[in-house]
Design a protein around this motif. Structure first.
Motif, short mmCIF file in Angstrom:
data_model
loop_
_atom_site.label_atom_id
_atom_site.label_comp_id
_atom_site.label_asym_id
_atom_site.label_seq_id
_atom_site.Cartn_x
_atom_site.Cartn_y
_atom_site.Cartn_z
N TRP A 74 -34.48 -67.56 26.04
CA TRP A 74 -34.24 -66.01 25.48
C TRP A 74 -35.19 -65.15 25.20
N ARG A 75 -36.32 -66.03 24.72
CA ARG A 75 -37.45 -64.92 24.69
C ARG A 75 -38.75 -65.62 25.27
N GLY A 76 -39.63 -64.81 25.55
CA GLY A 76 -40.94 -65.47 26.09
C GLY A 76 -42.08 -64.18 26.20
N ARG A 133 -39.12 -60.69 33.49
CA ARG A 133 -38.10 -60.09 32.39
C ARG A 133 -36.86 -59.54 33.13
N LEU A 134 -35.73 -60.30 32.53
CA LEU A 134 -34.54 -59.43 32.98
C LEU A 134 -34.12 -58.23 32.56
N THR A 135 -33.35 -57.59 33.39
CA THR A 135 -32.74 -56.31 32.92
C THR A 135 -31.73 -56.60 31.62
N ALA A 136 -31.05 -55.53 31.11
CA ALA A 136 -30.30 -55.77 29.94
C ALA A 136 -28.97 -56.15 30.71
N GLU A 183 -37.29 -66.90 33.76
CA GLU A 183 -36.47 -65.62 33.66
C GLU A 183 -36.49 -65.67 32.18
N VAL A 184 -36.56 -64.57 31.42
CA VAL A 184 -36.66 -64.31 29.86
C VAL A 184 -35.60 -63.10 29.72
#
Length: 251
Positions: free
Chosen positions: A175-177, A233-236, A206-207
């Motif tokens: 979820w977060r990183g 980091r994933l896109t929205a 992947e976060v």
């Protein structure tokens, strides 16, 4: 210390043919879909996957399975993937079925540097005694079967020896990183993701949300960055792309 990568494509670029991958997720919850798709586009073949299940047809690890990229699966569940069952029963795919709790502990043990452990799970069954079909022959017989495992009594109870699992790479979703690789998993996504991350020699996460070092309080961190080598980091759009295997609603 900054472990962020520009893209999932860059993060998986060096995964070779024949690599062993530990992959997080349970069903379609917490599955590192962006990294899986990047591996598919990258073209690595003959992959040996360790994961609770192999996704569903056309989703999750089902993407790699459907294109013939996976040669062996160590997992606990087949049921929601018809192509998985077809490849296994036809002898195209080697499958080692492992009790779910045992699989979790084998991944954790591997990540913790524990070579093996004893468990009562599977005693008195083919899990311990051997004979489970790993690969079928064209005539339906077992071309390769599981070997018998060492058993031992402790305080009058039988236990079977299971070995820890380590893999070349691990693919997980958080979820977060932060940029140092510290990860937080949200709700059901805290399934096999932390365990898979521990087992990989090179772990790629992947976060959904990337934060700066120090923004995550120490007590919030579910997996410390020492277990993670690369962060994407994933896109929205990617972060919101979450599917449900079976949607059930009230009338």
């Amino acid at each position: 210390m900054d472990k962020t990568m520009a893209s999932a494509t860059q993060a998986v670029a060096d995964i070779p043919d024949g690599a062993a991958l530990a992959v997080g997720g349970f069903g379609l919850s917490g599955v590192p879909d962006a990294l899986i798709r990047a591996v598919h586009e990258q073209g690595a073949r003959d992959l040996r996957v360790v994961s609770n299940n192999c996704g569903v047809d056309g989703r999750g690890l089902g993407v790699l399975l459907g294109s013939g990229r996976i040669s062996r699966v160590t997992g606990s569940y087949v049921g929601e993937n018809k192509e998985f069952a077809r490849q296994y029963l036809s002898g195209e795919l080697e499958v080692e079925l492992v009790p779910q709790g045992t699989l979790a502990e084998r991944l954790r043990a591997g990540g913790a540097g524990i070579p093996a452990f004893y468990t009562p799970a599977g005693v008195g069954t083919q899990v311990a005694g051997g004979g489970l079909p790993w690969r079928y022959a064209p005539d339906g017989s077992a071309a390769i079967a599981s070997p018998p495992k060492e058993t031992r009594d402790f305080a009058g109870r039988a236990y079977v020896l299971e070995h820890g699992i380590t893999t070349d790479y691990a693919l997980v979703r958080a979820w977060r990183g932060d940029r140092h690789g510290n990860l937080v998993f949200r709700r059901a996504a805290a399934n096999f993701n932390p365990l898979a991350a521990m087992a990989g020699r090179v772990t790629i996460a992947e976060v959904e949300e990337l934060v700066e070092p120090g923004e995550l309080a120490a007590e919030q961190v579910h997996l410390p960055g020492v277990f993670v080598q690369r962060v994407v980091r994933l896109t929205a759009v990617q972060a919101a792309d979450k599917h449900i295997e079976k949607r059930t609603v009230r009338s």
